[in-house]
Enzyme design. Sequence first.
Site, PDB file in Angstrom:
ATOM      1  N   ARG A 169       0.839  -1.192   0.000  1.00 57.63           N
ATOM      2  CA  ARG A 169       0.000   0.000   0.000  1.00 57.63           C
ATOM      3  C   ARG A 169       0.879   1.249   0.000  1.00 57.63           C
ATOM      4  NH1 ARG A 169      -3.665  -2.270  -1.807  1.00 57.63           N
ATOM      5  NH2 ARG A 169      -5.661  -2.780  -0.867  1.00 57.63           N
TER       6      ARG A 169
ATOM      7  N   HIS B 226      -0.904   0.943  -9.837  1.00 59.08           N
ATOM      8  CA  HIS B 226      -1.691   0.043  -8.967  1.00 59.08           C
ATOM      9  C   HIS B 226      -2.386  -1.040  -9.805  1.00 59.08           C
ATOM     10  CE1 HIS B 226      -3.902  -0.185  -4.853  1.00 59.08           C
ATOM     11  NE2 HIS B 226      -3.912  -1.360  -5.456  1.00 59.08           N
TER      12      HIS B 226
HETATM   13  P1  NDP Z   1      -2.616 -11.538   4.061  1.00 56.01           P
HETATM   14  O1  NDP Z   1      -3.432 -11.001   5.177  1.00 56.01           O
HETATM   15  O2  NDP Z   1      -2.905 -12.902   3.569  1.00 56.01           O
HETATM   16  O3  NDP Z   1      -1.072 -11.485   4.432  1.00 56.01           O
HETATM   17  C1  NDP Z   1      -0.518 -10.442   5.147  1.00 56.01           C
HETATM   18  C2  NDP Z   1       0.849 -10.863   5.657  1.00 56.01           C
HETATM   19  O4  NDP Z   1       1.453  -9.739   6.296  1.00 56.01           O
HETATM   20  C3  NDP Z   1       0.769 -11.976   6.686  1.00 56.01           C
HETATM   21  O5  NDP Z   1       1.810 -12.892   6.472  1.00 56.01           O
HETATM   22  C4  NDP Z   1       0.975 -11.224   8.010  1.00 56.01           C
HETATM   23  O6  NDP Z   1       1.566 -12.023   9.026  1.00 56.01           O
HETATM   24  C5  NDP Z   1       1.925 -10.140   7.579  1.00 56.01           C
HETATM   25  N1  NDP Z   1       1.896  -9.001   8.491  1.00 56.01           N
HETATM   26  C6  NDP Z   1       0.877  -8.147   8.739  1.00 56.01           C
HETATM   27  N2  NDP Z   1       1.241  -7.230   9.650  1.00 56.01           N
HETATM   28  C7  NDP Z   1       2.501  -7.512   9.989  1.00 56.01           C
HETATM   29  C8  NDP Z   1       3.427  -6.940  10.885  1.00 56.01           C
HETATM   30  N3  NDP Z   1       3.112  -5.878  11.635  1.00 56.01           N
HETATM   31  N4  NDP Z   1       4.644  -7.501  10.997  1.00 56.01           N
HETATM   32  C9  NDP Z   1       4.968  -8.593  10.256  1.00 56.01           C
HETATM   33  N5  NDP Z   1       4.137  -9.183   9.377  1.00 56.01           N
HETATM   34  C10 NDP Z   1       2.923  -8.642   9.247  1.00 56.01           C
HETATM   35  O7  NDP Z   1      -2.757 -10.481   2.870  1.00 56.01           O
HETATM   36  P2  NDP Z   1      -2.559 -10.726   1.302  1.00 56.01           P
HETATM   37  O8  NDP Z   1      -1.319 -11.489   1.105  1.00 56.01           O
HETATM   38  O9  NDP Z   1      -3.801 -11.265   0.701  1.00 56.01           O
HETATM   39  O10 NDP Z   1      -2.436  -9.222   0.774  1.00 56.01           O
HETATM   40  C11 NDP Z   1      -1.387  -8.403   1.236  1.00 56.01           C
HETATM   41  C12 NDP Z   1      -1.588  -6.979   0.762  1.00 56.01           C
HETATM   42  O11 NDP Z   1      -1.292  -6.842  -0.620  1.00 56.01           O
HETATM   43  C13 NDP Z   1      -3.016  -6.421   0.843  1.00 56.01           C
HETATM   44  O12 NDP Z   1      -3.365  -6.086   2.160  1.00 56.01           O
HETATM   45  C14 NDP Z   1      -2.902  -5.190  -0.031  1.00 56.01           C
HETATM   46  O13 NDP Z   1      -2.415  -4.121   0.726  1.00 56.01           O
HETATM   47  C15 NDP Z   1      -1.838  -5.592  -1.063  1.00 56.01           C
HETATM   48  N6  NDP Z   1      -2.434  -5.785  -2.391  1.00 56.01           N
HETATM   49  C16 NDP Z   1      -1.991  -4.990  -3.406  1.00 56.01           C
HETATM   50  C17 NDP Z   1      -2.490  -5.132  -4.671  1.00 56.01           C
HETATM   51  C18 NDP Z   1      -1.941  -4.322  -5.794  1.00 56.01           C
HETATM   52  O14 NDP Z   1      -2.487  -4.395  -6.906  1.00 56.01           O
HETATM   53  N7  NDP Z   1      -0.876  -3.580  -5.586  1.00 56.01           N
HETATM   54  C19 NDP Z   1      -3.523  -6.118  -5.000  1.00 56.01           C
HETATM   55  C20 NDP Z   1      -3.909  -6.905  -3.860  1.00 56.01           C
HETATM   56  C21 NDP Z   1      -3.390  -6.735  -2.613  1.00 56.01           C
HETATM   57  P3  NDP Z   1       0.798 -13.300   9.673  1.00 56.01           P
HETATM   58  O15 NDP Z   1       0.562 -14.250   8.531  1.00 56.01           O
HETATM   59  O16 NDP Z   1       1.739 -13.836  10.650  1.00 56.01           O
HETATM   60  O17 NDP Z   1      -0.483 -12.770  10.240  1.00 56.01           O
HETATM   61  C1  OXD Z   2      -6.558  -5.021  -3.648  1.00 53.85           C
HETATM   62  C2  OXD Z   2      -5.942  -4.049  -4.541  1.00 53.85           C
HETATM   63  O1  OXD Z   2      -6.448  -4.891  -2.422  1.00 53.85           O
HETATM   64  O2  OXD Z   2      -6.271  -4.047  -5.744  1.00 53.85           O
HETATM   65  O3  OXD Z   2      -7.161  -5.981  -4.143  1.00 53.85           O
HETATM   66  O4  OXD Z   2      -5.087  -3.275  -4.122  1.00 53.85           O
END
Ligand code: NDP
Ligand code: OXD
Length: 308
Positions: free
Chosen positions: A223, A271
Site C-alpha cells: 500500500r 496500482h
Molecule cells: P494476508 O493477510 O494474507 O497477508 C498479510 C501478511 O502480512 C501476513 O503474512 C501477516 O503475518 C503479515 N503481516 C501483517 N502485519 C505484519 C506486521 N506488523 N509484521 C509482520 N508481518 C505482518 O494479505 P494478502 O497477502 O492477501 O495481501 C497483502 C496486501 O497486498 C493487501 O493487504 C494489499 O495491501 C496488497 N495488495 C496490493 C495489490 C496491488 O495491486 N498492488 C492487489 C492486492 C493486494 P501473519 O501471517 O503472521 O499474520
Molecule cells: C486489492 C488491490 O487490495 O487491488 O485488491 O489493491
Amino acid sequence: MSIVYHSSAVRGKFWQRWLAENAPDLDMYLWPETGDPTKVRYFVAWEIPDDLLSRFPHLEVIFSVGAGADQFSADHVPEGVSVVRMIEPGLTNHMAAYVTFSVISLHRKMPRYLQQQQRKLWLKHNAVPASQCRVGILGLGNLGSAAARVLTHLGYQCSGWSRNRKHIDDVTSYFGDDQLAAFLAQSDILVCLLPLTHLTRGLLNRDLFAQLPRGAGLVHAGRGQQLNHEDLLEALESGQISHAVIDVTDPEPLPEEHPFWTHPSLWLTPHIASETHAESSVKVLLDNIRRHEQGRSMIGLIDMNRGY
Ligand code: NDP
Ligand code: OXD
C-alpha cells in the site's frame, strides 16, 4: 435476502448474471439500485458509504472487492457486521506474476539493458544464478506465499517476514519485530506485500533501507502509505537501493511534478499489480455467503482490531 454491489460496473453485471443462474435465491443489485433496503444482508464494495447501517438495517457482511480492507474505516463499519476481503485464485496468480516479473527484471538487470538500448549500447553484464539471488518478501500471507512458491520454483533463494512463523517448502521464515533486521540483511531484492495497518504505515523508510545489502532492489506492491517517498529517493541517489519497482503510492495518482514519474532508477505502475478477476471471484463470494448462512467461518474474515 439481497446483495448490493458498489464497484466496477462490468464485473458487477457479470456477477449479477452468474448469481442469477447459480444462486437464484440471492438478488443482487448494482448501486445505486438497492431493492428493498430491509432485505439487504450483504454489501460488496471497494469503499463504503458512512451511513451503511441506517440505509440497510439488517446488514450482516461487508465484502471488499479487493484483497485489502484497509480502505474501510473501522468507524464506518457498523457494530456486529463482519468484514471479509477477497482471496481468490485469479487475483493471487496475477500478483505472483507481477512479483515474479519484477524480481526477474531486477535480478537480470533489465532496467540497465533498457537504458543501454536507448543509447544503442551492446554491452553484457555478469549474471549471478537465481540460486545466489536472495529475495525477501515482507508479508508472507496469501499473496506473499504464492509469490514465494513461484520464485523458489525458479530457483531463487526466498525468505519471508510475517508476524507468525510460516512453514513453506524452501522458504526461510522470519517472524516478529526481533527478526526483521536479520531478514533485511539477507534480502538482495525486497518485496513488500504487507497490509496497511498502524504497524506497517511508513515502514519502508530510511532506517529500513539502511539495513538492506548495498544496492538492493525494491518491489513495492503493498500500500502507498507504507513507503516514504523522500527516503526512497535518497536511497536511490546514494546507491543503497539500485532500482525500485513501485505499484502503489500515496496519493494515487501522483502529481505530475512528482520525481517518481521520471526517475531513471524507478519503474512506476498505476496500482495494477493485481486485481480481482470476475469469473473466479464470484464463486468465492457465493461460497462465503453459503458459509455465512450455515454458520461456518468465512474465508478472508478481517480481524478489525488487528487491521487485516
Ligand atoms: P494476508 O493477510 O494474507 O497477508 C498479510 C501478511 O502480512 C501476513 O503474512 C501477516 O503475518 C503479515 N503481516 C501483517 N502485519 C505484519 C506486521 N506488523 N509484521 C509482520 N508481518 C505482518 O494479505 P494478502 O497477502 O492477501 O495481501 C497483502 C496486501 O497486498 C493487501 O493487504 C494489499 O495491501 C496488497 N495488495 C496490493 C495489490 C496491488 O495491486 N498492488 C492487489 C492486492 C493486494 P501473519 O501471517 O503472521 O499474520
Ligand atoms: C486489492 C488491490 O487490495 O487491488 O485488491 O489493491
